[in-house]
Design a protein around this motif. Structure first.
Motif, mmCIF file in Angstrom:
data_model
loop_
_atom_site.group_PDB
_atom_site.id
_atom_site.type_symbol
_atom_site.label_atom_id
_atom_site.label_comp_id
_atom_site.label_asym_id
_atom_site.label_seq_id
_atom_site.Cartn_x
_atom_site.Cartn_y
_atom_site.Cartn_z
ATOM 1 N N GLN B 51 0.829 -1.207 0.000
ATOM 2 C CA GLN B 51 0.000 0.000 0.000
ATOM 3 C C GLN B 51 0.864 1.257 0.000
ATOM 4 N N ARG B 52 1.904 1.256 0.827
ATOM 5 C CA ARG B 52 2.774 2.431 0.913
ATOM 6 C C ARG B 52 3.527 2.660 -0.391
ATOM 7 N N LEU B 53 4.024 1.581 -0.971
ATOM 8 C CA LEU B 53 4.850 1.688 -2.171
ATOM 9 C C LEU B 53 4.038 2.065 -3.400
ATOM 10 N N ARG B 54 2.774 1.726 -3.379
ATOM 11 C CA ARG B 54 1.914 2.019 -4.537
ATOM 12 C C ARG B 54 1.825 3.515 -4.811
ATOM 13 N N ARG B 55 1.986 4.305 -3.760
ATOM 14 C CA ARG B 55 1.922 5.755 -3.929
ATOM 15 C C ARG B 55 3.012 6.223 -4.882
ATOM 16 N N SER B 56 4.204 5.639 -4.751
ATOM 17 C CA SER B 56 5.307 6.057 -5.633
ATOM 18 C C SER B 56 5.455 5.155 -6.867
ATOM 19 N N ILE B 57 5.045 3.908 -6.756
ATOM 20 C CA ILE B 57 5.143 2.976 -7.894
ATOM 21 C C ILE B 57 3.792 2.318 -8.107
ATOM 22 N N PRO B 58 2.880 2.989 -8.814
ATOM 23 C CA PRO B 58 1.505 2.504 -8.935
ATOM 24 C C PRO B 58 1.389 1.120 -9.578
ATOM 25 N N THR B 59 2.378 0.745 -10.400
ATOM 26 C CA THR B 59 2.266 -0.537 -11.096
ATOM 27 C C THR B 59 2.798 -1.718 -10.269
ATOM 28 N N LEU B 60 3.402 -1.414 -9.128
ATOM 29 C CA LEU B 60 3.990 -2.484 -8.302
ATOM 30 C C LEU B 60 2.927 -3.492 -7.867
ATOM 31 N N SER B 61 3.174 -4.755 -8.123
ATOM 32 C CA SER B 61 2.170 -5.764 -7.755
ATOM 33 C C SER B 61 2.461 -6.372 -6.385
ATOM 34 N N LEU B 62 1.395 -6.827 -5.747
ATOM 35 C CA LEU B 62 1.520 -7.404 -4.405
ATOM 36 C C LEU B 62 2.408 -8.642 -4.419
ATOM 37 N N ASP B 63 2.310 -9.423 -5.480
ATOM 38 C CA ASP B 63 3.118 -10.639 -5.500
ATOM 39 C C ASP B 63 4.605 -10.321 -5.599
ATOM 40 N N THR B 64 4.939 -9.202 -6.211
ATOM 41 C CA THR B 64 6.348 -8.790 -6.257
ATOM 42 C C THR B 64 6.834 -8.436 -4.854
ATOM 43 N N VAL B 65 5.979 -7.787 -4.087
ATOM 44 C CA VAL B 65 6.351 -7.458 -2.712
ATOM 45 C C VAL B 65 6.581 -8.755 -1.931
ATOM 46 N N TYR B 66 5.660 -9.700 -2.058
ATOM 47 C CA TYR B 66 5.828 -10.981 -1.374
ATOM 48 C C TYR B 66 7.108 -11.677 -1.823
ATOM 49 N N ARG B 67 7.323 -11.736 -3.136
ATOM 50 C CA ARG B 67 8.494 -12.425 -3.667
ATOM 51 C C ARG B 67 9.777 -11.752 -3.198
ATOM 52 N N THR B 68 9.783 -10.410 -3.252
ATOM 53 C CA THR B 68 10.971 -9.674 -2.853
ATOM 54 C C THR B 68 11.276 -9.870 -1.374
ATOM 55 N N LEU B 69 10.259 -9.806 -0.531
ATOM 56 C CA LEU B 69 10.473 -9.997 0.901
ATOM 57 C C LEU B 69 11.015 -11.398 1.180
ATOM 58 N N ALA B 70 10.462 -12.395 0.494
ATOM 59 C CA ALA B 70 10.929 -13.771 0.700
ATOM 60 C C ALA B 70 12.387 -13.895 0.271
ATOM 61 N N THR B 71 12.717 -13.294 -0.877
ATOM 62 C CA THR B 71 14.096 -13.346 -1.387
ATOM 63 C C THR B 71 15.056 -12.671 -0.424
ATOM 64 N N LEU B 72 14.717 -11.471 0.009
ATOM 65 C CA LEU B 72 15.606 -10.723 0.899
ATOM 66 C C LEU B 72 15.748 -11.434 2.254
ATOM 67 N N ALA B 73 14.646 -12.012 2.745
ATOM 68 C CA ALA B 73 14.708 -12.716 4.020
ATOM 69 C C ALA B 73 15.599 -13.949 3.885
ATOM 70 N N CYS B 74 15.463 -14.628 2.767
ATOM 71 C CA CYS B 74 16.257 -15.835 2.507
ATOM 72 C C CYS B 74 17.749 -15.504 2.498
ATOM 73 N N HIS B 75 18.083 -14.335 1.984
ATOM 74 C CA HIS B 75 19.487 -13.914 1.942
ATOM 75 C C HIS B 75 19.905 -13.106 3.165
ATOM 76 N N ARG B 76 19.027 -13.096 4.170
ATOM 77 C CA ARG B 76 19.331 -12.440 5.443
ATOM 78 C C ARG B 76 19.520 -10.930 5.330
ATOM 79 N N LEU B 77 18.941 -10.309 4.319
ATOM 80 C CA LEU B 77 19.042 -8.850 4.215
ATOM 81 C C LEU B 77 17.935 -8.202 5.039
ATOM 82 N N ILE B 78 16.890 -8.965 5.325
ATOM 83 C CA ILE B 78 15.806 -8.504 6.196
ATOM 84 C C ILE B 78 15.387 -9.684 7.079
#
Lengths: 146, 146
Positions: B51-78
């Motif tokens: 929701q927050r990111l949509r303000r600056s990137i309206p085309t950003l999809s929810l699944d990208t957020v999920y995928r990105t969070l999973a990827t970053l968590a897997c690599h211990r960046l978050i």
DNA sequence: CAAGTAAATAAAAATCATTTCTATTTAAGC
DNA sequence: GCTTAAATAGAAATGATTTTTATTTACTTG
């Protein structure tokens, strides 16, 4: 009557008393869900419990297991375990303890850490609000998965 | 150029380095998800971040957020936060800390507890396997909800 | 101790959170 | 700039949990 039966009786009686105090009816399903969870040593999920209980109660529905677990957790008769997983896991134990969770096989093991239990929380935590519980969650690889 | 920009530059550079080391491409979406999470102080869920990111990137999809969070968590960046809730919550902080969770409003607050960080785990935990992390989860009612 | 009643259950459908699929786009090496 | 594998958007699928509704049952009251 042997000791083990006395212990079981005690456990059921405690559960019955707790239900009455909470205004919950003592149904067959409720008692069996609690019994199965109390017997389990592996912090089962709702689905796992349902599978086990089906052997003795074939008509038991999954939603009843979910509802019962939610009700019992709400009345503090059981605990929902803190985890990063998608499936919620439960335990009936009431004694103060902590959890070791294997990142690989997701098995949850209890452990005791009295020095932590006795240690007061830092001031910051007490300023934050009224503390109800304090638990340590340890992640790692269990001996079997290393 | 002011100090704040230098700090931001540092943070981005660190993120870029970490991505390269992990073999991850530095995409606009990835950087923005990370930036938004790093800026957040409330351990947001994937949905909230979206929701927050949509303000600056309206085309950003929810699944990208999920995928990105999973990827970053897997690599211990978050980190994915341990919680009893159904929606997963995340944080970018890397420093050792613990969590205060309000049972009512579900708000998550960080706190530090150095005496715990320094305390070695009991023997039982070390016998169990190889420990990767150790965190305290405190439940209770925050001052605001009491 | 038989009826009445509100709570609990079973089964199905709905919802919520998250993941997968597929076609398209894009970062990064050459 | 061109190539290519990785990443994205959007839609559909999946998995976990909750809600809905009709039926059953535990417990109260007469």
């Amino acid at each position: 009557m042997e000791r083990s039966n006395h212990l079981l009786d005690d456990q059921f009686q405690m559960f019955e008393t707790a239900c009455r105090r909470a205004g919950l009816r003592l149904t067959h399903q409720r008692l069996e869900v609690y019994r199965e969870l109390a017997r389990a040593e592996d912090h089962p999920s709702a689905e796992t419990l349902h599978q086990r209980l089906r052997r003795s109660i074939p008509t038991l529905s999954l939603d009843t297991v979910y509802r019962t677990l939610a009700t019992l957790a709400c009345h503090r008769l059981i605990n929902k375990v803190d985890t990063v997983e998608s499936q919620a896991r439960f335990e009936a134990t009431q004694h103060q303890h902590h959890h070791l969770i294997c990142s690989k096989c997701k098995q949850i093991t209890d452990f005791e850490w009295h020095s932590i239990d006795a240690l007061p929380l830092p001031a910051q935590a007490n300023e934050w609000g009224q503390v109800e519980s304090k638990n340590v969650v340890v992640y790692g690889l269990c001996a079997h998965c290393q």
